[in-house]
Design an enzyme around this catalytic site. Structure first.
Site, PDB file in Angstrom:
ATOM      1  N   ASP A 169      -1.343  16.517  13.771  1.00  0.00           N
ATOM      2  CA  ASP A 169      -0.890  15.534  14.754  1.00  0.00           C
ATOM      3  C   ASP A 169      -0.113  16.238  15.873  1.00  0.00           C
ATOM      4  OD1 ASP A 169      -0.281  12.451  15.250  1.00  0.00           O
ATOM      5  OD2 ASP A 169       1.573  13.563  15.623  1.00  0.00           O
ATOM      6  N   TYR A 192       5.186  17.554  23.183  1.00  0.00           N
ATOM      7  CA  TYR A 192       5.807  18.497  22.244  1.00  0.00           C
ATOM      8  C   TYR A 192       5.831  19.917  22.809  1.00  0.00           C
ATOM      9  CZ  TYR A 192       4.819  14.684  18.894  1.00  0.00           C
ATOM     10  OH  TYR A 192       4.720  13.476  18.259  1.00  0.00           O
ATOM     11  N   LYS A 206      -1.548  12.772  22.168  1.00  0.00           N
ATOM     12  CA  LYS A 206      -0.988  11.544  22.744  1.00  0.00           C
ATOM     13  C   LYS A 206      -0.766  11.685  24.240  1.00  0.00           C
ATOM     14  CE  LYS A 206       1.516  11.245  18.392  1.00  0.00           C
ATOM     15  NZ  LYS A 206       1.718  12.660  18.095  1.00  0.00           N
TER      16      LYS A 206
END
Length: 318
Positions: free
Chosen positions: A47, A52, A81
């Site tokens: 994920d 990040y 994402k």
């Protein structure tokens, strides 16, 4: 080596491993090794997210393990994402392409809208007002963002699309105004915030829950010394003794036994291995109900400063 990780089926027939590796807060220098270790241990679900700031390093690990013949691309399930500064519909496709380039992939298995509210677009992932608060852009509606998500899905840049941190009303509105239903809602979920109502709601709509921060995210940057620590909970420690497992393993199993996909994060090889050793036991229904009773609305990822957005998700019970 392959872990015997069961898959969860999405409403569209595609499948996701019920267990994976989270990479939030994994430093660029550590994350390549962590992902390599995880793949060697048998993890197949990673994920990720643009925000990040470590997708290039995750990509290096994936590339290395494919080159070594440990895995093929189709053995892996890779999620990323769309960050809040890229909600304008015209920014969605360039953004998923940037993520694909960073990860060194031709497609994602799952692409999520990270949060339902938008930030002012630009090169800064965390734009601020002069007062130091997040610079929100409420002129962008997540319904328009979702249409652009449907478009990148149609172009086969991702095999599935979903959302993250959406409440029941936002999902309901999305379902009434979209062509493609999200396959998952990725939400903070652990015994102090068990998300029972939102989980039941999503299940009823055929949307899978993915649980992030299942261990209570003890290394979150804004943790205060006196915050209750899930891993130190005496009741959970007693339960772990009963099952001859660690508290972390009980917390991960708690999500799996509820039918939630779960993505614990670690960069330590021994912990990455330990977190995966959860398929040789099950919690009893009584113990799940007991853990459910620890709920205290103990949200640890409230996204401080965004409460004023009309799309803020946590102003209603679920």
């Amino acid at each position: 080596m392959a872990l015997n990780v069961p898959n969860v089926k999405f409403y569209n027939g595609n499948e996701i491993p019920i267990f994976g590796l989270g990479t939030w807060k994994s430093q660029p220098g550590e994350v390549t090794k962590a992902v390599k270790d995880a793949i060697d241990i048998g993890y197949r679900h990673i994920d990720c997210a643009h925000v990040y700031a470590n997708e290039k390093e995750v990509g290096e690990a994936i590339k290395a393990k494919i080159a070594e013949g440990v895995v093929k691309r189709e053995d892996l399930f890779i999620t990323s994402k769309l960050w809040n500064t890229y909600h304008k519909p015209e920014l969605v496709e360039p953004m998923i392409k940037k993520t694909l380039e960073d990860l060194g992939l031709d497609y994602l298995d799952l692409y999520l809208i990270h949060w339902p509210f938008a930030y002012k677009d630009g090169s800064d992932n965390f734009p601020k007002t002069p007062e130091g608060l997040p610079l929100l852009d409420d002129s962008v509606d997540y319904l328009d963002t979702w249409k652009a998500m449907e478009a990148v899905f149609a172009k086969k840049l991702t095999k599935n699309i979903g959302v993250s941190n959406f409440n029941s009303e936002q999902i309901d509105r999305l379902l009434k105004n979209s062509t493609i239903k999200p396959v998952t809602n990725q939400i903070e979920c652990h015994p102090y915030l068990n998300q029972k109502k939102l989980s039941d709601y999503c299940k009823e709509k055929g949307i899978v829950i993915t649980a992030y921060s299942p261990l209570g995210s003890p290394d979150r940057p804004w943790a205060k010394p006196d915050d209750p620590k899930l891993m130190d909970d005496k009741k959970l420690q007693e339960l772990a003794k009963k099952y001859k497992k660690s508290v972390a393993q009980v917390l991960i199993r708690y999500q799996i036994d509820r039918g939630h996909v779960v993505i614990p994060k670690s960069v330590t090889k021994t912990r990455i291995a330990e977190n995966s050793e959860v398929f040789d036991f099950k919690l009893t229904a009584d113990d799940i109900a007991y853990i459910d009773s620890f709920d205290c609305n103990g949200r640890i990822c409230p996204m401080f400063g965004t409460e004023v957005s009309k799309h803020y998700p946590f102003n209603i019970p679920f």
